[in-house]
Design a protein around this motif. Sequence first.
Motif, PDB file in Angstrom:
ATOM      1  N   UNK A  56       3.626 -12.879   3.250  1.00 61.11           N
ATOM      2  CA  UNK A  56       2.657 -11.770   3.281  1.00 61.11           C
ATOM      3  C   UNK A  56       2.655 -11.000   1.966  1.00 61.11           C
ATOM      4  N   UNK A  57       3.826 -10.827   1.352  1.00 53.18           N
ATOM      5  CA  UNK A  57       3.871 -10.107   0.079  1.00 53.18           C
ATOM      6  C   UNK A  57       3.097 -10.855  -0.999  1.00 53.18           C
ATOM      7  N   UNK A  58       3.373 -12.137  -1.147  1.00 51.04           N
ATOM      8  CA  UNK A  58       2.734 -12.893  -2.227  1.00 51.04           C
ATOM      9  C   UNK A  58       1.233 -13.043  -2.001  1.00 51.04           C
ATOM     10  N   UNK A  59       0.812 -13.011  -0.766  1.00 43.32           N
ATOM     11  CA  UNK A  59      -0.623 -13.172  -0.467  1.00 43.32           C
ATOM     12  C   UNK A  59      -1.403 -11.882  -0.644  1.00 43.32           C
ATOM     13  N   UNK A  60      -0.823 -10.740  -0.231  1.00 43.73           N
ATOM     14  CA  UNK A  60      -1.625  -9.520  -0.097  1.00 43.73           C
ATOM     15  C   UNK A  60      -1.303  -8.420  -1.107  1.00 43.73           C
TER      16      UNK A  60
ATOM     17  N   UNK B 263     -16.280 -11.349   0.107  1.00 39.67           N
ATOM     18  CA  UNK B 263     -15.787 -10.092   0.711  1.00 39.67           C
ATOM     19  C   UNK B 263     -14.638 -10.273   1.702  1.00 39.67           C
ATOM     20  N   UNK B 264     -14.360 -11.494   2.122  1.00 40.71           N
ATOM     21  CA  UNK B 264     -13.382 -11.701   3.186  1.00 40.71           C
ATOM     22  C   UNK B 264     -11.982 -11.309   2.746  1.00 40.71           C
ATOM     23  N   UNK B 265     -11.594 -11.659   1.519  1.00 40.09           N
ATOM     24  CA  UNK B 265     -10.250 -11.331   1.044  1.00 40.09           C
ATOM     25  C   UNK B 265      -9.980  -9.837   1.054  1.00 40.09           C
ATOM     26  N   UNK B 266     -10.792  -9.016   0.367  1.00 41.76           N
ATOM     27  CA  UNK B 266     -10.576  -7.574   0.397  1.00 41.76           C
ATOM     28  C   UNK B 266     -10.638  -6.987   1.813  1.00 41.76           C
ATOM     29  N   UNK B 267     -11.519  -7.529   2.656  1.00 47.10           N
ATOM     30  CA  UNK B 267     -11.632  -7.040   4.021  1.00 47.10           C
ATOM     31  C   UNK B 267     -10.341  -7.315   4.801  1.00 47.10           C
TER      32      UNK B 267
ATOM     33  N   UNK C   9      -5.586  -5.936   7.507  1.00 47.22           N
ATOM     34  CA  UNK C   9      -4.372  -6.611   7.973  1.00 47.22           C
ATOM     35  C   UNK C   9      -3.268  -6.658   6.924  1.00 47.22           C
ATOM     36  N   UNK C  10      -3.584  -7.219   5.763  1.00 43.42           N
ATOM     37  CA  UNK C  10      -2.561  -7.539   4.776  1.00 43.42           C
ATOM     38  C   UNK C  10      -1.751  -6.358   4.301  1.00 43.42           C
TER      39      UNK C  10
END
Length: 347
Positions: free
Chosen positions: A110-114, A151-155, A160-161
């Motif tokens: 989760x850290x490396x992704x978000x 827009x999906x990533x920032x959303x 969640x992230x």
Amino acid sequence: MYTGEYQLVGSEMSFFTRKLEAQLRFQQIPWRYVFKTEERKGEVEKRANTHFIPLLITPDKWLIHDTIAIGPMLSDRFDQRSVVPETALQRICCYVLEDAFNHWLGRVCVHSRWCYPDNVAWVGPRFGANLMLDRSVDQPFSAEELTQLAPIGPMMHQGFGQGVCETNGVGPDQAEAVQGDFKNMLDALATHFASNDFLLGDRPCLADFALAGASKAHFICDPEPKSWLGEHSEMLHKYTERFYSDWQGELVPWPSGDKVPATLHVVLDYLQESYYPSARANITAGLAGEKYYEYESGFGTIRARTQRRLNLARLHVQDELQRSGGAQDPGVLTLFAGRGILEHYLN
């Protein structure tokens, strides 16, 4: 049991979906993906009574959502290619390592992704491939699709992230701690995999699927953690990709004489200093009714939210220790002596 096809409901960008996929592939179980799309989401969550993934729909219409329960069930059902050893030392190592990797690797995931904006932007369209387009991330995107799904990533980061990173004590301010611990893990794995194909030798077990799942969905997938691999990139790519191709040839038996690789102690050394201090503090605080706990990570003090599932997983391993006789087995007692790991599960 009924014969037929198993349906894996989830996302290719999900650690635990990829974990279960790795097991289905290795055991050569008939299966197919059913991506959890926006269209399917309501019906699936209502039936499963959870928003978590993955879900496994069996030919006998069972719907199961916990890989800790699914893994042993599939190992028993398809015992010609079982993934849980029968002898005490190997079996206990399998369950101990699965518990540790299940619950420790998620922090890095989760850290490396978000926590890195460029990574957030990159993962958005990949989630969108499964979620919106109902297709694999391996299919190339058109320029129009990349724009549509941007827009999906920032959303997802906002909804969640960001929150899950804070809950796990791995927000942006913990970058040094997370990356330092990740390097320690890679160093330990490199030592072990220099002379072994898998964690218990020449045949994968449940714990391998957890490590492979996190690697496939995150570490060799997302740009940010890929940039952390350094000299260990080839090692982790080679180890991981073996799980996501067709398995050929005869199945290698478990090592005779209930032996485990000589280098397994290096992996246990790493987990003894990383996962277990966190897990003990987490469970102690949770049982006392506290919402947060603190532990010394080796990179400073980390504060995170307690998680009830860690104690449930601990009791699962405790049950295996008692049923298999592992708590009294000389080989188990010798390997784990002085580590505090057996005490964590048995006390």
